[in-house]
Design a protein around this motif. Structure first.
Motif, PDB file in Angstrom:
ATOM      1  N   VAL A 246     -77.653  38.519  -7.591  1.00 50.42           N
ATOM      2  CA  VAL A 246     -78.347  38.627  -6.386  1.00 50.42           C
ATOM      3  C   VAL A 246     -78.096  39.603  -5.286  1.00 50.42           C
ATOM      4  CG1 VAL A 246     -78.954  36.012  -6.392  1.00 50.42           C
ATOM      5  CG2 VAL A 246     -76.771  36.970  -5.007  1.00 50.42           C
ATOM      6  N   THR A 247     -77.313  40.834  -6.295  1.00 52.53           N
ATOM      7  CA  THR A 247     -77.036  41.992  -5.452  1.00 52.53           C
ATOM      8  C   THR A 247     -78.122  42.424  -5.016  1.00 52.53           C
ATOM      9  OG1 THR A 247     -74.981  41.949  -6.857  1.00 52.53           O
ATOM     10  CG2 THR A 247     -75.314  44.089  -5.570  1.00 52.53           C
ATOM     11  N   GLU A 248     -79.105  42.910  -5.696  1.00 48.69           N
ATOM     12  CA  GLU A 248     -80.156  43.859  -5.443  1.00 48.69           C
ATOM     13  C   GLU A 248     -81.027  43.026  -4.383  1.00 48.69           C
ATOM     14  OE1 GLU A 248     -79.233  43.717  -8.465  1.00 48.69           O
ATOM     15  OE2 GLU A 248     -78.701  45.535  -8.696  1.00 48.69           O
ATOM     16  N   TYR A 249     -81.047  41.658  -4.339  1.00 51.29           N
ATOM     17  CA  TYR A 249     -81.721  40.859  -3.509  1.00 51.29           C
ATOM     18  C   TYR A 249     -81.142  40.886  -2.068  1.00 51.29           C
ATOM     19  CZ  TYR A 249     -84.148  36.817  -1.500  1.00 51.29           C
ATOM     20  OH  TYR A 249     -84.874  36.012  -0.852  1.00 51.29           O
ATOM     21  N   LYS A 250     -79.902  40.981  -1.973  1.00 45.13           N
ATOM     22  CA  LYS A 250     -79.124  41.001  -0.593  1.00 45.13           C
ATOM     23  C   LYS A 250     -79.394  42.437  -0.194  1.00 45.13           C
ATOM     24  CE  LYS A 250     -75.923  37.274  -0.816  1.00 45.13           C
ATOM     25  NZ  LYS A 250     -74.684  36.611  -0.644  1.00 45.13           N
ATOM     26  N   GLU A 253     -82.619  42.391   1.261  1.00 48.64           N
ATOM     27  CA  GLU A 253     -82.672  41.730   2.684  1.00 48.64           C
ATOM     28  C   GLU A 253     -82.106  42.616   3.733  1.00 48.64           C
ATOM     29  OE1 GLU A 253     -80.658  38.217   2.022  1.00 48.64           O
ATOM     30  OE2 GLU A 253     -82.423  36.937   1.598  1.00 48.64           O
ATOM     31  N   GLU A 254     -81.101  43.357   3.362  1.00 45.11           N
ATOM     32  CA  GLU A 254     -80.530  44.261   4.382  1.00 45.11           C
ATOM     33  C   GLU A 254     -81.439  45.471   4.930  1.00 45.11           C
ATOM     34  OE1 GLU A 254     -77.894  45.763   7.217  1.00 45.11           O
ATOM     35  OE2 GLU A 254     -78.145  43.759   6.001  1.00 45.11           O
ATOM     36  N   ALA A 255     -82.187  45.844   3.702  1.00 48.10           N
ATOM     37  CA  ALA A 255     -82.955  46.949   4.008  1.00 48.10           C
ATOM     38  C   ALA A 255     -84.423  46.364   4.768  1.00 48.10           C
ATOM     39  CB  ALA A 255     -83.351  47.532   2.593  1.00 48.10           C
ATOM     40  N   MET A 356     -85.226  33.517   6.598  1.00 50.24           N
ATOM     41  CA  MET A 356     -84.958  34.592   7.397  1.00 50.24           C
ATOM     42  C   MET A 356     -83.225  34.552   7.684  1.00 50.24           C
ATOM     43  SD  MET A 356     -87.579  35.833  10.219  1.00 50.24           S
ATOM     44  CE  MET A 356     -87.347  34.615  11.315  1.00 50.24           C
ATOM     45  N   TRP A 357     -82.517  35.635   7.442  1.00 50.10           N
ATOM     46  CA  TRP A 357     -81.267  35.726   7.499  1.00 50.10           C
ATOM     47  C   TRP A 357     -80.750  36.945   8.626  1.00 50.10           C
ATOM     48  CZ3 TRP A 357     -83.498  35.427   2.835  1.00 50.10           C
ATOM     49  CH2 TRP A 357     -83.316  34.252   2.051  1.00 50.10           C
ATOM     50  N   ASP A 358     -79.790  36.421   9.311  1.00 46.68           N
ATOM     51  CA  ASP A 358     -79.283  37.388  10.358  1.00 46.68           C
ATOM     52  C   ASP A 358     -78.349  38.399   9.502  1.00 46.68           C
ATOM     53  OD1 ASP A 358     -76.971  36.013   9.775  1.00 46.68           O
ATOM     54  OD2 ASP A 358     -76.829  35.266  11.632  1.00 46.68           O
ATOM     55  N   ALA A 359     -77.697  39.323  10.222  1.00 45.24           N
ATOM     56  CA  ALA A 359     -77.070  40.213   9.544  1.00 45.24           C
ATOM     57  C   ALA A 359     -75.857  39.693   8.831  1.00 45.24           C
ATOM     58  CB  ALA A 359     -76.440  41.257  10.638  1.00 45.24           C
ATOM     59  N   GLN A 360     -75.310  38.463   9.210  1.00 43.87           N
ATOM     60  CA  GLN A 360     -74.157  37.857   8.470  1.00 43.87           C
ATOM     61  C   GLN A 360     -74.640  37.094   7.229  1.00 43.87           C
ATOM     62  OE1 GLN A 360     -74.415  37.833  11.967  1.00 43.87           O
ATOM     63  NE2 GLN A 360     -73.104  39.666  11.936  1.00 43.87           N
TER      64      GLN A 360
END
Length: 759
Positions: A246-250, A253-255, A356-360
């Motif tokens: 899920v590297t690209e997925y994360k 999300e960050e992007a 939805m996720w926060d930065a952490q």
């Protein structure tokens, strides 16, 4: 049975029968015959003589092994050494028995058949296991996710190629690798806690994630789930699970988080509603399109949940879907919800949502897209209602409808036709062909028509076939069929309308029957009309014959008196005397015929008088003598001379006799034989009766017509006969208290039997 001696073969069969078997066998003597017998059917056991003139057990074993079948092969020989026997067993025989010790045959055969069954069962089980494992491994090797199995210490014991690619290690290095080798200490501790919980509880883990350190040193983010593996004794033996990268997925999300402001501006310009809510379901953000679609101003919805714009039922359903989204992380796709706008109108919205996720990486709420699909859903519902209406019309139509695929198997069939056939839909669709439901004759015609239909015509109509219901009964069906073709003209399916024409056929048959009856009645009426005309002619001729006979009688009397006078005159010429005697005999005979004709022609009421029945028969024979001589009929009398007299009307009884005799003569060809019999009998009440029989050797009376022979105007003769003779005869016998009936076999003549009471 490979055996050249039939006696030895019979001894072996006898041994089997004594052992309780009823063998079916085939004896062969050559390799070709042996191979053909093996190919012809499945055998339970093979008996093989070691040595034959053109064949031996070694060759037979070679032929047997080429077939690759597992059938007990027992060598039976009169003289075989131990080394030869061992060689046969080594080559593939299962046992050997000496012909002098056939008592071992049945136990050996039972043992080998049982062992062959066990071998086949083991082979089948192994094949099933092999296929199952192969299928299992194929599935694992085709999925994108990595699959793994580790022992309780965390060493890799099994994994698929996807896991190798994901971890960056070749299979030989990854096998047996401990989990601490491909992650750091922090992630190793996290994995240990996950697997410890699985081991302690025995249940599968929820989703967990960790950072992987590949062989080349690069890091990847993985997400996985695992379960406990148990051995055959139900003890924990290790762990299995699936992981995905899920590297690209994360990164994505960050992007997304980093470009939220930029995307928000895009969201504000779209026509689709975008929304965000916290974990309690309260709205935290929405674009203008969302508020416009739902009809509420922003200030009335921010901080509120869905209960504001939907009813309690839809609100509970939304809550359940978002709870599942939170627990599984699986996005909501195309969830339809009924919403109440502020103006009171109802709308249908299609919603897609995700976490939805926060930065952490902590889940903080939900985001989604909402589309107003009211018009589309309304149209879909109307289309569904229309489809249901069409389906109802299709299934409840007064005629049958069905479609067949290129393989002639039913694709669909309506309820009407199913009721006609007596089947359920799941017994027909995808299982049966139209030909399976037809009589053999109709099946042959349908197969021929369908072949032409799919290749050339494309349609045919109003063809009748006989269909067979589930209960075996048959009914006629009229069908019209049209082909559905693709753009290249290839046949896709047929569309057929069918009609149960049982009632129509019954009506047609009844109409045809009535028309036939009408035609027969009309024909019979014409015949009877002609018969009546002929009867009137015959009545006139009868009266004329009676008058002529009366007129002839007087001249005959005068001639007879003259001859009597000449006989009293002294004549010396012998020739003259002989001529006068012949004239006298002829005149007496003519007088008798005339008297009989007059008696027959009179229509007088019945007058019973005690009479000699044989005399009446003889008088009737005089009247019919000409007919006997004309066809050279032989007459035979079968009655005693001392029969008792009966009370009858002589004239009318003679009328009956004459009619029966004439009918019998007419029924015979030249040189036939006519037999008249008479005897005295006694009925069940002890009454004496006289039984007369009139038997001819003619063509007989058909079985279907014999019951009509006494009907008025019924005749089997050509037109010109009134058909009243036997009817009048029966009436005369009835008036005498007697019985008349007929017996016949077609082609063997007929017998008319009369029974009269004795005076």
């Amino acid at each position: 049975m490979v055996e050249d001696s039939e006696d030895d073969a019979l001894l072996e069969i006898l041994a089997l029968k004594k052992g309780g078997f009823s063998p079916v066998y085939e004896r062969v003597e050559t390799a070709a015959a042996f191979a053909a017998a093996l190919a012809s059917q499945t055998w339970d056991v093979i008996f093989c003589d070691y040595s034959l003139p053109h064949f031996d057990a070694i060759q037979a074993i070679a032929v047997y092994k080429e077939t690759n079948v597992d059938i007990p092969f027992i060598v039976i020989s009169g003289a075989i050494g131990e080394e030869t026997a061992v060689e046969c067993l080594r080559l593939g025989a299962h046992d050997y028995i000496m012909k002098g010790n056939l008592s071992r045959l049945v136990p050996a055969m039972k043992r080998e058949i049982a062992e062959a069954a066990v071998r086949r069962e083991h082979k089948l089980t192994e094949e099933k296991l092999r296929k199952s494992q192969e299928k299992y491994r194929n599935i694992l090797e085709t999925i994108d996710e990595g699959y793994f199995e580790v022992d309780l210490a965390g060493h890799m014991t099994f994994f698929n190629e996807s896991l190798c690619r994901m971890y960056g290690y070749p299979r030989e290095e990854l096998t047996g690798m401990p989990y601490k080798r491909y992650t750091d200490e922090e992630n190793a501790q996290r994995l240990f806690k996950v697997f410890k919980k699985i081991y302690t509880t025995g249940s599968s883990s929820p989703r967990y994630d960790y950072d992987l350190i590949r062989k080349d040193g690069t890091k990847r983010s993985l997400e996985g789930s695992a379960y406990l593996i148990k051995d055959s004794a139900n003890h924990p033996a290790g762990f299995g699970g699936i992981v995905r990268d899920v590297t690209e997925y994360k990164h994505m999300e960050e992007a997304i988080r980093q470009s939220e402001v930029r995307y928000r501006s895009i969201l504000e310009s779209t026509h689709e509603g975008y929304f965000e809510s916290d974990l309690a379901g309260k709205l935290t953000y929405a674009n203008d399109a969302f508020f416009q679609n739902i009809g509420y101003p922003q200030e009335e919805l921010i901080g509120k949940d869905a209960r504001v714009f939907t009813d309690e039922k839809n609100a509970r359903e939304l809550q359940e879907h978002y709870r599942e989204l939170y627990q599984t992380g699986e996005p909501i796709k195309a969830l339809y919800t009924e919403t109440m706008r502020k103006d009171g109108t109802k709308g249908i919205f299609e919603t897609s949502a995700s976490l939805m996720w926060d930065a952490q990486g902590k889940v903080i709420g939900f985001r989604g897209i909402s589309r107003d699909v009211t018009e589309r859903r309304t149209a879909d519902m109307k289309l569904k209602e229309y489809a249901e209406t069409i389906s109802e019309l299709y299934n409840n139509a007064p005629c049958g409808y069905h479609s067949l695929g290129p393989d002639k198997i039913f694709i669909r069939i309506n309820d009407t036709e199913l009721k006609w056939l007596g089947y359920e839909r799941d017994e027909i669709v995808g299982k049966k062909s139209m030909a399976d439901l037809m009589t053999p004759e109709s099946r042959k015609r349908w197969e021929k028509n369908f072949a032409v239909f799919t290749q050339q015509q494309g349609r045919f109509g109003n063809l009748e076939y006989d269909m067979v219901r589930k209960d075996g009964s048959v009914f006629p069906m009229l069908i019209s069929t049209e082909a559905v073709l693709d753009q290249d003209g290839k046949f896709l399916e047929s569309r057929t309308a069918a009609l149960d024409i049982t009632e129509i056929k019954n009506f047609q048959n009844e109409l045809q029957k009535k028309n036939q009856e009408l035609a027969e009645t009309y024909e019979e009426l014409g015949k009877r009309q002609k018969m009546i005309l002929q009867q009137e002619k015959m009545a006139s001729i009868g009266m004329l014959a009676a008058g002529v006979a009366h007129e002839i009688k007087n001249p005959l009397a005068i001639i007879l008196q003259g001859i009597n006078y000449l006989q009293t005159t002294a004549l010396e010429d012998p020739l003259t005397i002989e001529v006068i005697e012949r004239l006298n005999t002829a005149l007496v005979r003519a007088d008798i015929i005339v008297k009989g004709l007059l008696s027959y022609a009179r229509q007088t009421p019945i007058a019973l008088v005690e009479q000699d029945i044989l005399a009446l028969i003889d008088e009737s024979l005089v009247l019919t003598d000409h007919e006997f001589r004309a066809k050279h009929i032989t007459l035979k009398k079968e009655y005693p001379p001392d029969l008792r007299n009966v009370r009858v009307d002589g004239n009318q009884i003679k009328q009956v006799f004459v009619n029966l005799i004439i009918n019998g003569i007419d029924a015979m060809a030249q040189r036939g034989k006519y037999t008249i019999g008479a005897r005295q009998i006694r009925d069940g009440e002890g009454k004496d009766l006289l039984q007369l029989s009139f038997r001819d050797t003619g063509h007989g009376i058909p079985a279907g017509k014999i019951k009509h022979v006494f009907d008025p105007f019924y005749t089997t003769k050509a037109i010109g006969n009134t058909g009243l003779g036997l009817s009048i005869s029966k009436g005369i016998i009835d008036m005498h208290g007697g019985i008349i009936y007929a017996e016949s076999r077609e082609g063997e003549g007929a017998t008319f039997i009369i029974t009269l009471p004795i005076a």
